[in-house]
Design a protein around this motif. Structure first.
Motif, PDB file in Angstrom:
ATOM      1  N   ASP A  60       4.209  -4.292   1.364  1.00  0.00           N
ATOM      2  CA  ASP A  60       3.940  -5.729   1.502  1.00  0.00           C
ATOM      3  C   ASP A  60       2.462  -5.997   1.773  1.00  0.00           C
ATOM      4  O   ASP A  60       1.891  -6.978   1.295  1.00  0.00           O
ATOM      5  N   THR A  61       1.832  -5.119   2.548  1.00  0.00           N
ATOM      6  CA  THR A  61       0.449  -5.331   2.946  1.00  0.00           C
ATOM      7  C   THR A  61      -0.542  -4.828   1.907  1.00  0.00           C
ATOM      8  O   THR A  61      -1.692  -5.285   1.873  1.00  0.00           O
ATOM      9  N   ALA A  62      -0.117  -3.904   1.054  1.00  0.00           N
ATOM     10  CA  ALA A  62      -1.032  -3.303   0.076  1.00  0.00           C
ATOM     11  C   ALA A  62      -1.508  -4.300  -0.972  1.00  0.00           C
ATOM     12  O   ALA A  62      -2.579  -4.123  -1.557  1.00  0.00           O
ATOM     13  N   GLY A  63      -0.733  -5.346  -1.220  1.00  0.00           N
ATOM     14  CA  GLY A  63      -1.153  -6.359  -2.178  1.00  0.00           C
ATOM     15  C   GLY A  63      -0.880  -5.957  -3.620  1.00  0.00           C
ATOM     16  O   GLY A  63      -0.223  -4.951  -3.898  1.00  0.00           O
ATOM     17  N   PRO A  64      -1.390  -6.756  -4.565  1.00  0.00           N
ATOM     18  CA  PRO A  64      -1.123  -6.478  -5.981  1.00  0.00           C
ATOM     19  C   PRO A  64      -1.863  -5.233  -6.476  1.00  0.00           C
ATOM     20  O   PRO A  64      -2.882  -4.831  -5.910  1.00  0.00           O
ATOM     21  N   GLY A  65      -1.328  -4.644  -7.538  1.00  0.00           N
ATOM     22  CA  GLY A  65      -1.943  -3.466  -8.144  1.00  0.00           C
ATOM     23  C   GLY A  65      -0.909  -2.392  -8.406  1.00  0.00           C
ATOM     24  O   GLY A  65       0.278  -2.541  -8.116  1.00  0.00           O
ATOM     25  N   ARG A 102       2.854  -3.934  -8.220  1.00  0.00           N
ATOM     26  CA  ARG A 102       3.140  -5.258  -7.670  1.00  0.00           C
ATOM     27  C   ARG A 102       2.241  -6.281  -8.332  1.00  0.00           C
ATOM     28  O   ARG A 102       1.024  -6.089  -8.420  1.00  0.00           O
ATOM     29  N   ASP A 103       2.852  -7.376  -8.789  1.00  0.00           N
ATOM     30  CA  ASP A 103       2.088  -8.486  -9.342  1.00  0.00           C
ATOM     31  C   ASP A 103       1.555  -9.351  -8.209  1.00  0.00           C
ATOM     32  O   ASP A 103       1.973  -9.216  -7.049  1.00  0.00           O
ATOM     33  N   ALA A 150       6.835  -5.661  -4.606  1.00  0.00           N
ATOM     34  CA  ALA A 150       6.578  -4.371  -5.245  1.00  0.00           C
ATOM     35  C   ALA A 150       7.804  -3.929  -6.025  1.00  0.00           C
ATOM     36  O   ALA A 150       8.939  -4.134  -5.604  1.00  0.00           O
ATOM     37  N   ARG A 151       7.566  -3.319  -7.183  1.00  0.00           N
ATOM     38  CA  ARG A 151       8.642  -2.805  -8.015  1.00  0.00           C
ATOM     39  C   ARG A 151       8.671  -1.288  -7.876  1.00  0.00           C
ATOM     40  O   ARG A 151       7.681  -0.621  -8.147  1.00  0.00           O
ATOM     41  N   LEU A 152       9.805  -0.752  -7.463  1.00  0.00           N
ATOM     42  CA  LEU A 152       9.913   0.691  -7.328  1.00  0.00           C
ATOM     43  C   LEU A 152      11.335   1.125  -7.604  1.00  0.00           C
ATOM     44  O   LEU A 152      12.290   0.363  -7.427  1.00  0.00           O
ATOM     45  N   VAL A 170      -8.766   4.005  -1.989  1.00  0.00           N
ATOM     46  CA  VAL A 170      -7.932   4.986  -1.303  1.00  0.00           C
ATOM     47  C   VAL A 170      -7.922   4.650   0.187  1.00  0.00           C
ATOM     48  O   VAL A 170      -8.981   4.511   0.810  1.00  0.00           O
ATOM     49  N   HIS A 171      -6.720   4.499   0.750  1.00  0.00           N
ATOM     50  CA  HIS A 171      -6.539   4.229   2.169  1.00  0.00           C
ATOM     51  C   HIS A 171      -5.696   5.342   2.779  1.00  0.00           C
ATOM     52  O   HIS A 171      -4.954   6.027   2.072  1.00  0.00           O
ATOM     53  N   GLY A 172      -5.773   5.506   4.095  1.00  0.00           N
ATOM     54  CA  GLY A 172      -4.996   6.561   4.734  1.00  0.00           C
ATOM     55  C   GLY A 172      -4.537   6.208   6.130  1.00  0.00           C
ATOM     56  O   GLY A 172      -5.154   5.370   6.815  1.00  0.00           O
TER      57      GLY A 172
END
Length: 305
Positions: free
Chosen positions: A177-182, A205-206, A211-213, A250-252
């Motif tokens: 939810d927090t990652a946003g579109p992409g 995710r649009d 998100a679509r998974l 890239v996030h971690g």
């Protein structure tokens, strides 16, 4: 009237083979694949196994798959493990040197094992895809058994594995939810006493949607993350996001007592640019931004509030 009845009978007789052909095209089948030369060599001990060269064997399997696809037949490919096959035959009282035994084993692994749907992939693409699918399934099964064996919490009486899975699913939902579109590529690493568990998740995710998974990938990922939550191990997650006309980001995060704590940009760079096996530095990728993890919040799943 007798002539008409005889004509109808002939029509039904002539149509029977065509009906069987139609049914054959609609009946799915599974091909058991020996993916490497070692497994192939093990099967050559059986006299009924007629192939002598692994490369030629793969070429023939590729031809079979293409021929079935050209006829409109649906085929799945399953990983054929000779050791599992020998064990299966021993438990079932079957002769392992019979073609029928191999067919029965292939049907069994198609129902419960790792498979890949054939959609025209070249054999050199299909083999690593099948191996990856098998590794994923084995990891998920191991993690599931581990969680199931943890029992109940001595303090609250909750099932530890179930509570950890709920927590991990909540963390994954928050992350997506927090990652946003992409387009997102997410890797979870969780150490155990026996081995290092890895789970990989691909999702998109649009800008105006969730998100679509794939549900199975999400469950596998959450199960591996749940092991880290339950064992309070030093696991972590890396997220790589791709968006049009922008560098990859890239996030971690590191796993700490059931929460995902953001890494700094420097920690992400260090983790991503270090060889996991040797510890040697790896050159950073061009066109990639190494960013700090973002806050996911400290709220709990609904069931645990």
């Amino acid at each position: 009237m007798a002539h008409i009845k005889q004509t109808d009978k002939r029509s039904r007789t002539r149509s029977a083979p065509s009906m069987r052909r139609a049914l054959r095209r609609e009946a799915p089948s599974t091909v058991g694949l020996l993916v490497d030369s070692e497994d192939f060599a093990a099967m050559r001990h059986y006299r009924s196994f007629l192939f002598e060269d692994h490369t030629e064997y793969l070429r023939q399997v590729d031809g079979l798959l293409r021929a079935r696809a050209a006829q409109g037949m649906y085929t799945t490919v399953a990983l054929f493990d000779p050791d599992d096959y020998a064990e299966f035959c021993g438990e079932s009282g079957l002769d392992p040197d019979e073609r029928a035994s191999r067919s029965r084993f292939t049907a069994e692994i198609a129902a419960a094992g790792a498979t890949v749907a054939y959609t025209g992939q070249p054999i050199d693409t299909l083999v690593p895809l099948l191996v990856s699918r098998a590794v994923r399934r084995a990891t998920w099964e191991y993690a599931t058994v581990l969680l199931a064996g943890l029992g109940d919490c001595a303090d609250c009486g909750q099932d530890i594995g179930r509570a950890a899975f709920d927590r991990a699913s909540h963390l994954l939902t928050r992350l997506l939810d927090t990652a946003g579109p992409g387009t997102h590529h997410i890797v979870c690493s969780t150490p155990t006493e026996a081995e290092q568990l890895l789970a990989v998740l691909h999702t998109a995710r649009d800008a105006d949607g969730p998100a679509r998974l794939e549900s199975s990938e999400g469950a596998e990922f959450a199960t591996v993350l749940a092991v880290g939550v339950a064992l309070e191990s030093r696991g972590g997650i890396v997220l790589r996001t791709t968006t049009p006309d922008a560098p990859d980001r890239v996030h971690g995060w590191r796993l700490h007592r059931g929460s995902l704590l953001p890494l700094t940009a420097g920690e992400v760079f260090s983790a991503y640019c270090t060889d996991a096996d040797t510890g040697e530095p790896v050159s950073p990728e061009s066109g990639v931004e190494y960013c700090a993890g973002f806050e996911l919040g400290a709220d709990e799943p609904e069931a645990h509030r």
